[in-house]
Write a protein that holds these residues in place. Structure first.
Motif, PDB file in Angstrom:
ATOM      1  N   ILE A  81      15.838  24.999  -0.553  1.00  0.00           N
ATOM      2  CA  ILE A  81      15.620  26.438  -0.723  1.00  0.00           C
ATOM      3  C   ILE A  81      16.319  26.946  -1.987  1.00  0.00           C
ATOM      4  O   ILE A  81      15.748  27.719  -2.762  1.00  0.00           O
ATOM      5  CB  ILE A  81      16.108  27.210   0.532  1.00  0.00           C
ATOM      6  CG1 ILE A  81      15.198  26.889   1.712  1.00  0.00           C
ATOM      7  CG2 ILE A  81      16.166  28.709   0.275  1.00  0.00           C
ATOM      8  CD1 ILE A  81      15.715  27.387   3.045  1.00  0.00           C
ATOM      9  N   ILE A  82      17.554  26.490  -2.205  1.00  0.00           N
ATOM     10  CA  ILE A  82      18.295  26.905  -3.404  1.00  0.00           C
ATOM     11  C   ILE A  82      17.588  26.414  -4.661  1.00  0.00           C
ATOM     12  O   ILE A  82      17.457  27.147  -5.645  1.00  0.00           O
ATOM     13  CB  ILE A  82      19.753  26.396  -3.341  1.00  0.00           C
ATOM     14  CG1 ILE A  82      20.518  27.162  -2.257  1.00  0.00           C
ATOM     15  CG2 ILE A  82      20.440  26.534  -4.690  1.00  0.00           C
ATOM     16  CD1 ILE A  82      21.897  26.614  -1.953  1.00  0.00           C
ATOM     17  N   THR A  83      17.098  25.178  -4.620  1.00  0.00           N
ATOM     18  CA  THR A  83      16.388  24.627  -5.771  1.00  0.00           C
ATOM     19  C   THR A  83      15.143  25.448  -6.081  1.00  0.00           C
ATOM     20  O   THR A  83      14.877  25.792  -7.242  1.00  0.00           O
ATOM     21  CB  THR A  83      16.003  23.153  -5.520  1.00  0.00           C
ATOM     22  OG1 THR A  83      17.195  22.416  -5.260  1.00  0.00           O
ATOM     23  CG2 THR A  83      15.268  22.555  -6.697  1.00  0.00           C
ATOM     24  N   LYS A  84      14.382  25.793  -5.062  1.00  0.00           N
ATOM     25  CA  LYS A  84      13.177  26.605  -5.261  1.00  0.00           C
ATOM     26  C   LYS A  84      13.545  27.982  -5.815  1.00  0.00           C
ATOM     27  O   LYS A  84      12.876  28.509  -6.699  1.00  0.00           O
ATOM     28  CB  LYS A  84      12.410  26.748  -3.945  1.00  0.00           C
ATOM     29  CG  LYS A  84      11.658  25.508  -3.547  1.00  0.00           C
ATOM     30  CD  LYS A  84      10.896  25.728  -2.253  1.00  0.00           C
ATOM     31  CE  LYS A  84      10.201  24.455  -1.811  1.00  0.00           C
ATOM     32  NZ  LYS A  84       9.515  24.627  -0.530  1.00  0.00           N
ATOM     33  N   ALA A  85      14.622  28.557  -5.275  1.00  0.00           N
ATOM     34  CA  ALA A  85      15.049  29.872  -5.759  1.00  0.00           C
ATOM     35  C   ALA A  85      15.453  29.799  -7.223  1.00  0.00           C
ATOM     36  O   ALA A  85      15.131  30.704  -8.010  1.00  0.00           O
ATOM     37  CB  ALA A  85      16.206  30.394  -4.910  1.00  0.00           C
ATOM     38  N   MET A  86      16.141  28.724  -7.597  1.00  0.00           N
ATOM     39  CA  MET A  86      16.552  28.566  -8.993  1.00  0.00           C
ATOM     40  C   MET A  86      15.350  28.369  -9.900  1.00  0.00           C
ATOM     41  O   MET A  86      15.320  28.867 -11.031  1.00  0.00           O
ATOM     42  CB  MET A  86      17.535  27.401  -9.131  1.00  0.00           C
ATOM     43  CG  MET A  86      18.911  27.710  -8.579  1.00  0.00           C
ATOM     44  SD  MET A  86      20.054  26.344  -8.694  1.00  0.00           S
ATOM     45  CE  MET A  86      20.171  26.137 -10.461  1.00  0.00           C
ATOM     46  N   GLU A  87      14.345  27.652  -9.416  1.00  0.00           N
ATOM     47  CA  GLU A  87      13.136  27.452 -10.213  1.00  0.00           C
ATOM     48  C   GLU A  87      12.421  28.776 -10.439  1.00  0.00           C
ATOM     49  O   GLU A  87      11.854  29.021 -11.497  1.00  0.00           O
ATOM     50  CB  GLU A  87      12.201  26.457  -9.519  1.00  0.00           C
ATOM     51  CG  GLU A  87      12.696  25.027  -9.549  1.00  0.00           C
ATOM     52  CD  GLU A  87      11.862  24.087  -8.690  1.00  0.00           C
ATOM     53  OE1 GLU A  87      10.942  24.559  -7.980  1.00  0.00           O
ATOM     54  OE2 GLU A  87      12.138  22.876  -8.705  1.00  0.00           O
ATOM     55  N   GLN A  88      12.454  29.637  -9.431  1.00  0.00           N
ATOM     56  CA  GLN A  88      11.757  30.923  -9.532  1.00  0.00           C
ATOM     57  C   GLN A  88      12.558  31.947 -10.335  1.00  0.00           C
ATOM     58  O   GLN A  88      11.986  32.755 -11.047  1.00  0.00           O
ATOM     59  CB  GLN A  88      11.470  31.478  -8.138  1.00  0.00           C
ATOM     60  CG  GLN A  88      10.462  30.652  -7.361  1.00  0.00           C
ATOM     61  CD  GLN A  88      10.309  31.122  -5.921  1.00  0.00           C
ATOM     62  OE1 GLN A  88      11.003  32.022  -5.476  1.00  0.00           O
ATOM     63  NE2 GLN A  88       9.392  30.488  -5.199  1.00  0.00           N
ATOM     64  N   THR A  89      13.879  31.945 -10.197  1.00  0.00           N
ATOM     65  CA  THR A  89      14.683  32.985 -10.842  1.00  0.00           C
ATOM     66  C   THR A  89      15.483  32.479 -12.034  1.00  0.00           C
ATOM     67  O   THR A  89      16.219  33.249 -12.637  1.00  0.00           O
ATOM     68  CB  THR A  89      15.673  33.586  -9.824  1.00  0.00           C
ATOM     69  OG1 THR A  89      16.544  32.564  -9.360  1.00  0.00           O
ATOM     70  CG2 THR A  89      14.951  34.237  -8.672  1.00  0.00           C
ATOM     71  N   GLY A  90      15.385  31.236 -12.324  1.00  0.00           N
ATOM     72  CA  GLY A  90      16.149  30.705 -13.443  1.00  0.00           C
ATOM     73  C   GLY A  90      17.590  30.476 -13.025  1.00  0.00           C
ATOM     74  O   GLY A  90      17.876  30.172 -11.865  1.00  0.00           O
ATOM     75  N   ASN A  91      18.509  30.649 -13.951  1.00  0.00           N
ATOM     76  CA  ASN A  91      19.917  30.392 -13.695  1.00  0.00           C
ATOM     77  C   ASN A  91      20.661  31.614 -13.191  1.00  0.00           C
ATOM     78  O   ASN A  91      21.890  31.618 -13.142  1.00  0.00           O
ATOM     79  CB  ASN A  91      20.591  29.844 -14.950  1.00  0.00           C
ATOM     80  CG  ASN A  91      20.107  28.452 -15.282  1.00  0.00           C
ATOM     81  OD1 ASN A  91      19.690  27.726 -14.404  1.00  0.00           O
ATOM     82  ND2 ASN A  91      20.159  28.086 -16.554  1.00  0.00           N
ATOM     83  N   ALA A  92      19.958  32.645 -12.819  1.00  0.00           N
ATOM     84  CA  ALA A  92      20.603  33.891 -12.398  1.00  0.00           C
ATOM     85  C   ALA A  92      21.506  33.672 -11.197  1.00  0.00           C
ATOM     86  O   ALA A  92      22.606  34.226 -11.131  1.00  0.00           O
ATOM     87  CB  ALA A  92      19.547  34.951 -12.088  1.00  0.00           C
ATOM     88  N   ILE A  93      21.076  32.871 -10.267  1.00  0.00           N
ATOM     89  CA  ILE A  93      21.892  32.659  -9.070  1.00  0.00           C
ATOM     90  C   ILE A  93      23.201  31.949  -9.410  1.00  0.00           C
ATOM     91  O   ILE A  93      24.256  32.250  -8.843  1.00  0.00           O
ATOM     92  CB  ILE A  93      21.104  31.882  -7.985  1.00  0.00           C
ATOM     93  CG1 ILE A  93      21.852  31.970  -6.655  1.00  0.00           C
ATOM     94  CG2 ILE A  93      20.908  30.429  -8.362  1.00  0.00           C
ATOM     95  CD1 ILE A  93      21.003  31.616  -5.468  1.00  0.00           C
ATOM     96  N   ILE A  94      23.145  31.040 -10.393  1.00  0.00           N
ATOM     97  CA  ILE A  94      24.368  30.347 -10.814  1.00  0.00           C
ATOM     98  C   ILE A  94      25.318  31.349 -11.478  1.00  0.00           C
ATOM     99  O   ILE A  94      26.520  31.329 -11.237  1.00  0.00           O
ATOM    100  CB  ILE A  94      24.036  29.181 -11.769  1.00  0.00           C
ATOM    101  CG1 ILE A  94      23.273  28.091 -10.995  1.00  0.00           C
ATOM    102  CG2 ILE A  94      25.299  28.607 -12.399  1.00  0.00           C
ATOM    103  CD1 ILE A  94      22.787  26.955 -11.846  1.00  0.00           C
ATOM    104  N   GLU A  95      24.762  32.237 -12.277  1.00  0.00           N
ATOM    105  CA  GLU A  95      25.585  33.256 -12.933  1.00  0.00           C
ATOM    106  C   GLU A  95      26.220  34.180 -11.908  1.00  0.00           C
ATOM    107  O   GLU A  95      27.394  34.533 -12.023  1.00  0.00           O
ATOM    108  CB  GLU A  95      24.736  34.074 -13.925  1.00  0.00           C
ATOM    109  CG  GLU A  95      24.343  33.313 -15.166  1.00  0.00           C
ATOM    110  CD  GLU A  95      25.551  32.801 -15.931  1.00  0.00           C
ATOM    111  OE1 GLU A  95      26.547  33.537 -16.082  1.00  0.00           O
ATOM    112  OE2 GLU A  95      25.508  31.632 -16.373  1.00  0.00           O
ATOM    113  N   VAL A  96      25.489  34.549 -10.871  1.00  0.00           N
ATOM    114  CA  VAL A  96      26.034  35.402  -9.812  1.00  0.00           C
ATOM    115  C   VAL A  96      27.182  34.681  -9.115  1.00  0.00           C
ATOM    116  O   VAL A  96      28.242  35.265  -8.861  1.00  0.00           O
ATOM    117  CB  VAL A  96      24.937  35.820  -8.801  1.00  0.00           C
ATOM    118  CG1 VAL A  96      25.542  36.478  -7.564  1.00  0.00           C
ATOM    119  CG2 VAL A  96      23.922  36.730  -9.446  1.00  0.00           C
TER     120      VAL A  96
END
Length: 128
Positions: free
Chosen positions: A98-113
């Motif tokens: 799920i995290i991988t799919k979210a990262m693919e869809q939103t880019g690196n934004a989740i990592i920055e958060v």
């Protein structure tokens, strides 16, 4: 009569089939007593005594049975623990997907958060 009937059973059966043994002894005793004009109301086995070896053997059998039950419980517990580990691993794998799919869809934004959240926690700890 008593010896003849008792000899047909092993010691374990004498304990487990006490009513049957008593009935057979009664039938045979009544037959035999008729020859002497005697009448029996009832015959019952009230006290059985066995040798030390037999009692030790019974105790050893009970201990072995309890140990076997304990081993079954240990195996069952290990199986449940194994199943819990598998379920946990499946959940973690699903979360990673799920995290991988979210990262693919939103880019690196989740990592920055997450970096910002971690930096806030560090700053809060250093401030205290």
């Amino acid at each position: 009569v008593l010896k003849a009937v008792v000899a047909q059973y092993n010691a374990e059966e004498l304990l487990s089939k006490r009513a049957e043994v008593s009935e057979r002894i009664k039938v045979e005793m009544v037959k035999r007593a008729r020859q002497f004009h005697l009448v029996f109301d009832d015959v019952a086995i009230t006290h059985l005594t066995f040798g030390r070896e037999f009692m030790k053997a019974i105790e050893a059998k009970q201990v072995a049975s309890q140990e076997a039950e304990r081993q079954q419980w240990v195996v069952k517990k290990a199986e449940q623990e194994r199943q819990a580990v598998v379920t946990r691993a499946e959940g973690e794998a699903e979360a990673a997907t799920i995290i991988t799919k979210a990262m693919e869809q939103t880019g690196n934004a989740i990592i920055e958060v997450r970096r910002i959240d971690a930096a806030k926690e560090i700053a809060a700890k250093l401030a205290n």
